[in-house]
Enzyme design. Structure first.
Site, PDB file in Angstrom:
ATOM      1  N   ASP A  86      -7.986  -1.706   8.393  1.00 57.03           N
ATOM      2  CA  ASP A  86      -6.800  -2.315   7.752  1.00 57.03           C
ATOM      3  C   ASP A  86      -6.132  -3.235   8.133  1.00 57.03           C
ATOM      4  O   ASP A  86      -7.003  -3.918   8.343  1.00 57.03           O
ATOM      5  CB  ASP A  86      -5.448  -0.678   8.938  1.00 57.03           C
ATOM      6  CG  ASP A  86      -4.701  -0.639   8.505  1.00 57.03           C
ATOM      7  OD1 ASP A  86      -3.665  -1.483   7.420  1.00 57.03           O
ATOM      8  OD2 ASP A  86      -4.065   0.373   9.096  1.00 57.03           O
TER       9      ASP A  86
HETATM   10  C1  BGC Z   1      -0.598  -0.764   7.032  1.00 57.09           C
HETATM   11  C2  BGC Z   1      -1.498   0.116   5.854  1.00 57.09           C
HETATM   12  C3  BGC Z   1      -1.361  -0.871   5.069  1.00 57.09           C
HETATM   13  C4  BGC Z   1      -1.962  -2.193   5.207  1.00 57.09           C
HETATM   14  C5  BGC Z   1      -1.333  -3.441   3.778  1.00 57.09           C
HETATM   15  C6  BGC Z   1      -1.018  -1.898   7.228  1.00 57.09           C
HETATM   16  O1  BGC Z   1      -0.185  -2.474   8.755  1.00 57.09           O
HETATM   17  O2  BGC Z   1      -1.642   0.405   8.106  1.00 57.09           O
HETATM   18  O3  BGC Z   1      -1.208   1.486   5.551  1.00 57.09           O
HETATM   19  O4  BGC Z   1      -1.893  -0.067   3.627  1.00 57.09           O
HETATM   20  O5  BGC Z   1      -0.776  -2.251   6.079  1.00 57.09           O
HETATM   21  O6  BGC Z   1       0.249  -3.643   3.783  1.00 57.09           O
END
Ligand code: BGC
Length: 718
Positions: free
Chosen positions: A272
């Protein structure tokens, strides 16, 4: 796995430097302020993928074309300007639609209609591909039983089985039915996220720890990921949270042993956002090199946005903290997905026209099947076309909030508010708007009509990432609006636009009818009007329990039996209540939703009521049949649900678990037979020794309209 592709990967690997390999494991944002640096990195082979590769065009074709040129110019640096010409992959959070916006994922779960969900994501992929997106960071398939958690709106709800079906549907929608078809324009790689137990964050507080046993992890949180892997998902995103002292980002057990070795996932794992670097904040890595070594050794293949791999892994390899085989294995996985996407032959963003009218029609259908009719006393709904009503609440003309969180490329002009929908479906209806939040009713309600519609909702800022809330009750202003609506002495219909389950007990009795309308995207207004005026018979079902009050959370239907009360606290006839000051039952249970017609279930039977363990192990299934008759005056879709209870097992098992559902359209007076099949997968669970298998003995099978289904029969594995 395709041997030809693997050979090509071997060849590439043999030519790559350690730095180029690490480059493939590095994902970064397309930040225009860093364009020079990014282009240089691409030429040096130091970037494998992009996050948020495109902009937001809202239907501006010229801007979209400029974006494609931009995306292609970045790609050209990699393909034509780098030593080995390996293409980059552009990823983005395409969560519930792109230009056309479909209902929020939790609302899509409420359709209980995986085929329809698959269709929505197939169309979404086509629109996204036109903007150069090859990879979406969806589906989000975290089981969540805590509506305080802002991200429950992005997920599939509280149920592992429903989650498993929805996960597979989204993956098929994005990627197409086979991995071989992934290279076709309009198919993009999916990403099952957030693996795992992110939805179990303590207190619903985002990013917080989850305290989950391996038994619960496997039986509750894993099934949607298993569904995604079985459907061939090409990427998985690890979650931010720790589980009982172990951050997922650095868990070899979770990323390699369980996901890759046991479930057989052969795509790649992406972290993530900046989570690899954040291992330092979690206190398990002293510096970047520690963090990078821990994550890569755990099986985390691509570093999203923290640059910790690129800055540290060379050193870690030199010092023997990371073996080159481990690095190669991660690179292999990334290259495999790039080959499967056909990027080595055609990495370019191209435009293939979509059929907006068709897409809007699908969005309208999906929105119509998402909305849940919670209450309809005296059958006041549907309204007669052309009837007038008094309106209160501030969501009548709202468009932006109906888009829901995680939408950035929507075409706002195409979003239909409730007002737009009513004008289209019932043009002669006159709506008398009245002030709603003053402590006294200060406006004259429409004369000659006897209905007040209250349209209330929650803003997007209260939903999604880092947007948890502590109180699920409606705000004081909203409650006041509802109380004021009651003062007119007319029938009150609530239209509630919330992304998550709210605690409605304080106001529920003030409504004669309630439509839980979520945030349903572009066609929210038309779909709602279809339901209000009876063009569409509601068929949405709750994918998550609606609590009475916040203090009941977590409350979910599929909990194990306890020593007392023996059966259930969630159930309607619980003998012991959990709280002295509140009922044990929810406001509305899982799987619940009314229709404008009535359905009668009969003749529930198992075609064979016992099978031997050998038969089950070799693929035999119980066939559970039931007849469902539409006993009302209008046609409608019924969602029959099949729940199972493992009567006696080596571990405590849920009092009921959803193991099948089927949505069928039935004409008035018509009767249809629905058959559920229960085989090894449906009757197994992960035991204490982590083996997924059924146990012999009796199972009670319940079939009905929701999780309170009480018609039952017994089957037995001998
Ligand atoms: C979120 C994800 C997301 C990623 C990219 C993160 O902060 O938890 O769900 O895909 O950002 O935007």
């Amino acid at each position: 796995m395709n041997t030809e592709t693997e050979k090509k990967i071997d060849e590439l690997l043999s030519k790559m430097t350690v730095r180029e390999k690490i480059g493939q494991l590095t994902q970064y944002s397309t930040n225009p302020r860093e364009e020079g640096r990014i282009r240089e990195m691409l030429r040096k082979g130091e970037l494998g993928g992009f996050l948020c590769g495109t902009g937001c065009f809202n239907g501006d074709e010229e801007a979209a074309e400029r974006n494609r040129e931009y995306v292609n110019s970045l790609q050209r640096e990699a393909v034509e300007g780098s030593r080995l010409g390996i293409p980059v992959i552009f990823g983005k959070d395409v969560i519930h639609g792109h230009n056309t916006v479909y209902p929020l994922p939790l609302a899509l779960s409420a359709t209980f209609n995986p085929e329809l969900v698959e269709e929505c994501y197939d169309l979404t992929a086509k629109e996204a591909a036109n903007d150069g997106i090859m990879w979406s960071f969806a589906p989000m398939i975290d089981v969540s039983r805590d509506p305080r958690w802002g991200r429950c709106v992005e997920g599939i709800g509280e149920d592992p089985y429903l989650g498993e079906q929805m996960a597979a549907a989204v993956v098929r929608g994005f990627q197409g039915p086979t991995v071989e078809g992934l290279r076709e324009h309009g198919n993009i790689a999916a990403c099952a996220k957030h693996y795992i137990c992110y939805g179990a964050a303590e207190g619903g507080r985002d990013y917080h720890k989850a305290e989950v046993s391996d038994y619960t992890l496997r039986n509750t949180y894993l099934p949607p990921f298993r569904g995604a892997v079985k459907a061939g998902v090409r990427t998985v995103m690890s979650s931010f949270n720790e589980i009982s002292g172990q951050p997922v980002t650095s868990s070899r057990y979770l990323l390699t042993e369980l996901l890759k070795d046991e479930l057989g996932f052969d795509g790649f794992v992406v972290s993530d956002d900046r989570a690899v670097g954040q291992l330092q904040r979690q206190g398990v890595a002293a510096n970047g090199e520690d963090a990078a070594s821990l994550a890569l050794n755990a099986g985390l293949d691509m570093d999203m946005d923290s640059m910790v791999y690129l800055d540290n892994l060379e050193k870690a390899v030199e010092r023997g903290r990371v073996k080159e085989e481990t690095l190669n294995e991660a690179v292999r996985r990334v290259l495999r997905v790039k080959f499967e996407l056909g990027l080595f032959e055609n990495p370019w963003a191209t435009y293939v026209p979509t059929d907006r009218e068709h897409d809007s029609a699908v969005a309208r259908r999906a929105a119509g099947e998402s909305m849940v009719l919670l209450k309809n006393e005296g059958g006041i709904l549907p309204l007669k076309k052309g009837c007038d009503f008094t309106l209160m609440g501030d969501f009548y003309t709202e468009k932006l909030e109906q888009i829901g969180v995680w939408s950035s490329d929507f075409e706002l002009d195409r979003v239909k508010s409730m007002e737009d929908g009513i004008k289209e479906v019932s043009p002669n209806t006159r709506v008398w708007r009245t002030d709603s939040t003053h402590s006294t009713v200060n406006a004259n309600p429409a004369k000659g009509n006897d209905i007040v519609v209250v349209a209330l909702g929650e803003g997007n800022l209260l939903e999604g990432e880092a947007s948890s809330i502590a109180s699920l009750e409606l705000t004081e202003d909203q409650a006041l609006t509802i109380r004021n609506a009651r003062k007119f002495g007319k029938k009150v219909i609530g239209v509630l636009f919330y992304g998550r389950p709210m605690a409605l007990e304080p106001v529920e009795h003030l409504f004669d009818a309630i439509i839980y309308a979520w945030h349903c995207g572009s066609e929210t207004g038309t779909a709602l009007a279809d339901i209000l005026f009876g063009d569409v018979n509601p068929s949405g079902r709750l994918p998550m329990t609606l609590p009475r009050v916040t203090g009941q959370v977590p409350i979910y239907y599929n909990l194990p039996s306890t020593c007392r009360p023996v059966d259930e606290y969630y159930g309607k006839e619980a003998l012991l209540e959990n709280y002295r000051d509140e009922f044990g039952t929810p406001m509305y249970p899982f799987g619940y939703g009314l229709s404008y017609t009535t359905f009668e279930y009969s003749f529930l039977r198992a075609k064979k009521s016992s099978l031997t363990m050998d038969e089950i192990n070799s693929g035999a299934k119980f066939e559970i049949a039931v007849k469902v008759k539409n006993t009302g005056k209008v046609g409608g879709k019924e969602c029959a649900q099949c729940y199972v209870r493992d009567v006696l097992a080596s571990m405590t098992r849920p009092v009921k678990e959803l193991k099948g559902f089927s949505k069928v359209y039935i004409e008035p007076g018509e009767e249809k037979e629905i058959v559920f099949t229960l085989g090894k997968d449906e009757l197994s669970f992960y035991h204490a020794d982590r083996v997924f298998a059924p146990e012999s003995g009796k199972f009670t099978v319940y079939v009905g309209r929701d999780c309170y289904a009480s018609d039952s029969i017994e089957i037995e594995i001998l």
